[in-house]
Design a protein around this motif. Structure first.
Motif, short mmCIF file in Angstrom:
data_model
loop_
_atom_site.label_atom_id
_atom_site.label_comp_id
_atom_site.label_asym_id
_atom_site.label_seq_id
_atom_site.Cartn_x
_atom_site.Cartn_y
_atom_site.Cartn_z
N LEU A 62 0.86 -1.19 0.00
CA LEU A 62 0.00 0.00 0.00
C LEU A 62 0.89 1.24 0.00
O LEU A 62 1.68 1.44 0.93
CB LEU A 62 -0.90 -0.02 1.23
N VAL A 63 0.78 2.06 -1.05
CA VAL A 63 1.64 3.24 -1.17
C VAL A 63 0.80 4.50 -1.31
O VAL A 63 -0.41 4.43 -1.52
CB VAL A 63 2.61 3.10 -2.36
N ASP A 64 1.47 5.63 -1.21
CA ASP A 64 0.86 6.96 -1.32
C ASP A 64 -0.13 7.20 -0.19
O ASP A 64 -1.34 7.06 -0.34
CB ASP A 64 0.19 7.15 -2.68
N PHE A 65 0.39 7.62 0.96
CA PHE A 65 -0.42 7.90 2.14
C PHE A 65 -0.65 9.40 2.33
O PHE A 65 -0.88 9.86 3.44
CB PHE A 65 0.25 7.31 3.38
N GLY A 66 -0.59 10.16 1.24
CA GLY A 66 -0.82 11.59 1.35
C GLY A 66 -2.26 11.91 1.66
O GLY A 66 -2.56 12.82 2.44
#
Length: 430
Positions: free
Chosen positions: A295-299
């Motif tokens: 799981l990537v991009d936690f912005g």
């Protein structure tokens, strides 16, 4: 490699205006020949105009990059807000945006971390392996040979948010009405104000890594020494983005397993952490050979009050069990429907609210919902929401619902794309 995108308000407006004019020309060309076409000819010509306009829109936004592209990408997940052709083109923003050149990469690293990449890393690949709307990602290795994904924010992007709201409104004018666009666009813009701070994203990563323990879900560890407000370094997640993984022709069992894990990720995050990863696009789910999901991009993280989550749980529970009165009551409790509507308006809204509940409740009617058999589910949902949106003037916009609905609907679209079989009955909503 492309040069630095325009950052000034005038430069971005000129570039965006040129794109808007090209999109408008294609739409006008369709209307000019529409009276002379058969019904089937109109349908084909409309599809062609939408596809060509969307391609032009994506090309123009790719040059601008930044928040205009990010907002358009997120709007593409909204139910029935943009034409399907536009949604397909804007989905390319997940990982197919042209990257910035090597000189700008070195400059961005030096400005954020104090030294050029060759001084900080044992190896740093100046060619990005993924490029999206707000930044691009490079492969690097520490002197201990640990592989990293180094995300670099495009220079100056953070200061373009306010002007890009107006710019995107101009670009999308040929495709969607302003009164339908602006409430969602404003909420998306507020989230983007948080998303451009990579130090805050690092905190989001740590929050989920410490609290979310789901077998088969991997959350990358932050490399703090190589992270700053505009550069974020994390452990590299092996695998392919979900949409590219799907092109490898995985088995039905593999697709079902991925859908099961994504559904569990959403439910456990919402009901146990009261916080969700609210950017459900395929590029943020990295599928490894062992079917684990990075799981990537936690912005874009949405935190929700426990009281709100409980009302939402009761709303889903009412839909799952076809309790129309309870569903309508929770819509009022969530602040979406005013409790003091005129009787005739309240009756109409309640009728449509019941329809929304029955549509969503279909997911729970069988032990397993098969998206390969229920091919019209998402289309039906769009039609239901179109009826609901006709009464928008009588409703209240609850900002909490925008990202929660968008996340769950985005996952349903992914499940449909996978053709997955999903067991939606769960301990929280059944």
């Amino acid at each position: 490699m492309p040069a630095k995108p325009p950052l000034g308000k005038v430069g971005r407006a000129l570039s965006g205006g040129h794109t808007a004019a090209k999109v408008g020309t294609k739409v006008l060309a369709y209307y000019a020949k529409r009276p002379f076409l058969s019904q089937e000819g109109r349908r084909q010509a409309q599809e062609t105009a939408a596809r060509q306009g969307a391609q032009t829109l994506f090309q123009g936004l790719s040059l601008l990059r930044g928040t205009a592209l990010k907002m358009a990408q997120q709007l593409s997940l909204e139910m029935d807000l943009l034409p399907e052709a536009a949604c397909r083109e804007l989905s390319k923003a997940y990982h197919q945006v042209p990257p910035i050149n090597r000189a700008l990469v070195r400059k961005a690293i030096s400005a954020a971390l104090g030294s050029p990449p060759e001084s900080l890393f044992k190896r740093f690949d100046l060619d990005a392996f993924a490029a999206a709307s707000l930044g691009q990602v490079h492969l690097a290795f520490t002197y201990e040979d640990a592989p990293l994904a180094v995300k670099i924010q495009y220079p100056g992007i953070a200061r373009t948010i306010d002007s890009d709201v107006g710019l995107l409104k101009q670009l999308l004018r040929p495709m969607v009405k302003s009164e339908d666009l602006m409430p969602t666009l404003n909420e998306v813009a507020q989230r983007l104000g948080e998303e451009v701070d990579y130090l805050q994203e690092a905190e989001h990563l740590r929050f989920f890594a410490d609290r979310l323990n789901i077998p088969g879900i991997r959350i990358p560890q932050v490399n703090t020494p190589f992270s700053a407000a505009t550069v974020l370094s994390t452990a590299l997640m092996p695998g392919k983005p979900l949409d590219l993984w799907l092109q490898t022709n995985p088995s039905q069992q593999a697709k079902d397993e991925i859908a099961r894990k994504l559904d569990k990720l959403f439910l456990q995050s919402l009901y146990e952490l009261n916080a969700i990863h609210a950017d459900p696009n395929p590029g943020n789910f990295i599928i490894a050979d062992d079917l684990t999901i990075g799981l990537v991009d936690f912005g874009c993280i949405k935190r929700l009050a426990p009281e709100f989550v409980e009302h939402y749980r009761k709303l889903a529970l009412a839909a799952a069990h076809h309790e129309a009165g309870a569903h309508y009551a929770q819509m009022i409790a969530l602040g979406f429907i005013p409790p003091d509507l005129p009787p005739e308006v309240a009756h109409e809204i309640r009728t449509i609210s019941d329809t929304v509940g029955r549509w969503f409740g279909r997911l729970f009617q069988e032990e397993t919902f098969d998206f390969t058999e229920q091919t019209g589910f998402i289309t039906e949902g769009k039609q239901v929401m179109r009826r609901f949106n006709h009464l928008r003037r009588h409703l209240r916009i609850n900002p909490e619902m925008i990202f929660l609905d968008r996340t769950r609907y985005g996952l349903l679209r992914i499940f449909e794309m996978l053709g997955a079989r999903v067991r939606f009955r769960n301990p929280y909503e059944w």
